[in-house]
Design a protein around this motif. Structure first.
Motif, mmCIF file in Angstrom:
data_model
loop_
_atom_site.group_PDB
_atom_site.id
_atom_site.type_symbol
_atom_site.label_atom_id
_atom_site.label_comp_id
_atom_site.label_asym_id
_atom_site.label_seq_id
_atom_site.Cartn_x
_atom_site.Cartn_y
_atom_site.Cartn_z
ATOM 1 N N LEU A 1 8.879 9.313 3.380
ATOM 2 C CA LEU A 1 8.407 8.223 4.246
ATOM 3 C C LEU A 1 7.958 7.009 3.459
ATOM 4 O O LEU A 1 7.635 5.977 4.068
ATOM 5 N N GLU A 2 7.962 7.099 2.101
ATOM 6 C CA GLU A 2 7.526 5.963 1.304
ATOM 7 C C GLU A 2 8.470 4.786 1.514
ATOM 8 O O GLU A 2 9.688 4.922 1.491
ATOM 9 N N GLY B 1 6.112 2.169 -2.769
ATOM 10 C CA GLY B 1 5.123 1.568 -1.891
ATOM 11 C C GLY B 1 5.834 0.981 -0.676
ATOM 12 O O GLY B 1 7.030 1.182 -0.447
ATOM 13 N N ASN B 2 5.072 0.258 0.137
ATOM 14 C CA ASN B 2 5.605 -0.341 1.366
ATOM 15 C C ASN B 2 5.630 -1.853 1.219
ATOM 16 O O ASN B 2 4.579 -2.508 1.286
ATOM 17 N N LYS C 1 0.851 -1.201 0.000
ATOM 18 C CA LYS C 1 0.000 0.000 0.000
ATOM 19 C C LYS C 1 0.885 1.249 0.000
ATOM 20 O O LYS C 1 1.884 1.325 0.716
ATOM 21 N N ARG C 2 0.500 2.219 -0.831
ATOM 22 C CA ARG C 2 1.248 3.474 -0.908
ATOM 23 C C ARG C 2 0.955 4.353 0.302
ATOM 24 O O ARG C 2 -0.086 4.227 0.948
ATOM 25 N N ASN C 3 1.880 5.282 0.550
ATOM 26 C CA ASN C 3 1.723 6.158 1.715
ATOM 27 C C ASN C 3 0.463 7.009 1.630
ATOM 28 O O ASN C 3 -0.172 7.291 2.658
ATOM 29 N N ALA C 4 0.102 7.462 0.424
ATOM 30 C CA ALA C 4 -1.093 8.308 0.291
ATOM 31 C C ALA C 4 -2.325 7.593 0.836
ATOM 32 O O ALA C 4 -3.170 8.204 1.520
ATOM 33 N N ALA C 5 -2.431 6.298 0.582
ATOM 34 C CA ALA C 5 -3.575 5.527 1.079
ATOM 35 C C ALA C 5 -3.467 5.316 2.590
ATOM 36 O O ALA C 5 -4.490 5.326 3.300
ATOM 37 N N VAL C 6 -2.256 5.146 3.097
ATOM 38 C CA VAL C 6 -2.062 4.950 4.546
ATOM 39 C C VAL C 6 -2.468 6.209 5.298
ATOM 40 O O VAL C 6 -3.105 6.140 6.362
ATOM 41 N N TYR C 7 -2.134 7.379 4.771
ATOM 42 C CA TYR C 7 -2.500 8.631 5.440
ATOM 43 C C TYR C 7 -4.018 8.762 5.571
ATOM 44 O O TYR C 7 -4.523 9.226 6.606
ATOM 45 N N GLU C 8 -4.726 8.364 4.539
ATOM 46 C CA GLU C 8 -6.185 8.439 4.604
ATOM 47 C C GLU C 8 -6.746 7.481 5.661
ATOM 48 O O GLU C 8 -7.715 7.821 6.371
#
Length: 565
Positions: A379-380, A513-514, A332-339
């Motif tokens: 942070l990615e 991504g992570n 999962k990408r960081n943008a999705a984790v932030y949400e």
């Protein structure tokens, strides 16, 4: 001394009389004139005791024979006093056995009162021992003596201490306050013996105090017995008894429990007991050990119920139904984790992304993960896929710091700094980037190692097939923040962004991504089969690999056929 204070006499009243041996009452004058020794000093007969009467201020001693005493009959009538007879040298008298009348007096004579009026010393008058109200009664003949009246029993109380009537010194409240408990009765005065009840000051108060003392003793011994019983029971329970436990699957009241990372069975049991889920830590530890999957309980947030049996608590914690953690999926990408973090913390959308953009240097990144050019998100690749205890009220930076710490710990445990060089990479940063590409392009875990080999083979300087270009759609999609499969060649070939691996050689500026555990392991251990190409022939789950450009073209045709092109 006798009972009346007189000295011992030479003749008894009667051998059976209690005052046998009390002298001076033989019915005749028992005293004799004192013997005068040389120099005019008084001398006494050795067998006749002398008692002092008369003038105390002189050295002259008078015996019974030197004074006259009034004599009384049995009705109190006074006889005429007899004249004393003085003899300078009197031989010891021979006493005959006296005869007694029916009243116990010797016949032919009557006793003389030794307490009769005597000359007062120093011209004063001597007190009458019989005239005062508190005086002793005059002696009576043995035959007329009356027995002493029996002491009246003390008034009863509501509490009966037992046969001893509570007269022990301890229960009586301190009878020895005059300091004479050990003194024999015959050395105490008649008034003390006969008036002891008055001296004690009342029976009720005594018995009340003695009752309180008994209650204190009972309380002390009872408390001691209770303490010994309690600790004995605890000792037995700790070593031989079963641990306290609730029954059933809970009382219906839900509670959110957070289990810290690295917690073992005992630590988990302590958290559950504190939150009221289980009754004892030992019960939970035993239930976890009895469950074959008990060791699989992980850290995170669980939704449980209060007052659950230990066995039911273990079973529910092993079920996904109880997990209330924030789950970060692999790749999962960081943008999705932030949400996801914004939604869990119930904060405004974009809050966590802004914190990551402005405070990324304070969130615990390792030194080798900073100062890389053209990186879209520092942070990615460091929001490690796992389960996190995130709940409303926490701060976004705290959640991000927890995730970065988890990723850093993982990379250090895999020794990325050392192994990156052995793989031909410049450092661990590039190794994380390779792992993120493996995670993004691989469809199944079985594909990850082949995908890893494709990356390393295309990065080689000797690669003439793609000329060190990766040509991955995933990097272009990351650039645009999308996940598209159908991308036109014109669109891809016209975008010069560093993340576009169709137009740029080598790796992108950073991870896209992570990556999870499987992708990390595949990046460290790629296959050695010579794979250079791959195609998702069904467009979704199936990936096929090729070593030559001809094989690759056949796979492309197969893909187009599946898409209807």
């Amino acid at each position: 001394m006798t009972e009346y204070g007189r000295g011992p006499g030479s003749e008894p009243w009667h051998p059976d009389d209690p005052l046998y041996g009390d002298g001076g009452w033989g019915g005749q004058q028992a005293a004799q004139q004192a013997q005068q020794s040389y120099g005019g000093q008084p001398q006494y007969h050795p067998q006749q005791p002398q008692q002092q009467y008369g003038d105390w201020g002189t050295g002259e001693q008078h015996g019974y024979g030197d004074q006259s005493y009034p004599q009384y009959d049995e009705y109190g009538q006074q006889y005429a006093p007899q004249q004393p007879q003085h003899q300078q040298h009197q031989a010891p008298q021979q006493h005959q056995q006296p005869q007694y009348d029916q009243n116990g007096w010797p016949t032919g004579s009557y006793p003389q009162d030794p307490y009769a009026q005597q000359p007062a010393p120093y011209g004063g008058e001597q007190s009458d021992y019989y005239g005062a109200p508190e005086a002793y009664p005059p002696p009576e003949p043995p035959g007329r003596r009356r027995p002493e009246p029996e002491r009246e029993p003390e008034p009863g109380t509501d509490w009966d201490p037992g046969p001893d009537q509570g007269e022990h010194a301890f229960f009586a409240g301190g009878d020895d306050e005059d300091g004479r408990d050990g003194e024999p009765d015959d050395r105490r005065g008649r008034g003390e013996r006969r008036g002891g009840g008055d001296r004690r000051g009342g029976g009720k108060e005594k018995k009340r105090r003695s009752g309180l003392a008994c209650l204190v003793v009972v309380a002390v011994f009872g408390g001691g017995l209770a303490g010994v019983s309690y600790f004995g029971y605890q000792f037995y329970q700790d070593r031989f008894g079963s641990a306290p436990d609730f029954a059933g699957s809970g009382n219906g009241e839900q509670v959110t429990v957070t289990i810290p990372k690295g917690s073992g069975g005992y630590a988990i049991g302590q958290v559950l007991k504190k939150m009221g889920v289980v009754k004892s830590v030992d019960a939970f530890v035993a239930a976890q050990a009895a469950n074959p999957d008990g060791k699989n309980i992980q850290d995170g947030v669980y939704t449980l119920q209060k007052e659950m049996s230990a066995a039911s608590a273990v079973e529910l914690m092993l079920s996904p139904k109880s997990r209330d953690n924030l789950i970060i999926a692999e790749g999962k990408r960081n943008a999705a984790v932030y949400e996801l973090i914004d939604a869990r913390l119930e904060v405004e959308k974009g809050t966590t992304a802004k914190v990551a953009e402005t405070r990324w240097k304070t969130l615990g990144l390792p030194d080798w993960a900073v100062n890389h050019p053209n990186v879209k998100d520092p942070l990615e690749g460091f929001l490690f896929p796992s389960s996190y205890a995130v709940a409303k009220g926490q701060k976004p930076e705290d959640v991000l710091r927890q995730m970065v710490a988890r990723a850093t710990e993982k990379y250090e445990s895999l020794d990325f700094e050392t192994k990156a060089k052995s793989l031909g990479l410049e450092g661990p940063w590039e190794l994380v980037t390779v792992a993120s590409l493996v995670q993004a392009e691989g469809k199944t875990h079985d594909d990850f190692r082949k995908m890893s080999e494709v990356i390393y083979n295309r990065l080689k300087p000797t690669n003439t097939e793609t000329n060190q270009k990766l040509q991955f759609d995933s990097t272009f999609n990351y650039l645009l923040g999308q996940s598209e499969i159908d991308i036109s060649e014109s669109e891809i070939n016209s975008n010069p962004d560093p993340y576009n691996t169709y137009t740029n050689k080598g790796l992108p500026p950073g991870p896209i991504g992570n990556p999870g555990d499987d992708a990390l392991q595949a990046a460290l251990k790629p296959t050695r089969d010579g794979w250079m190409y791959f195609v998702a022939t069904d467009g979704m789950d199936k990936t096929e690999f090729a070593k030559t450009i001809a094989e690759h073209q056949r796979l492309v045709d197969k893909f187009n056929a599946s898409r209807g092109n």
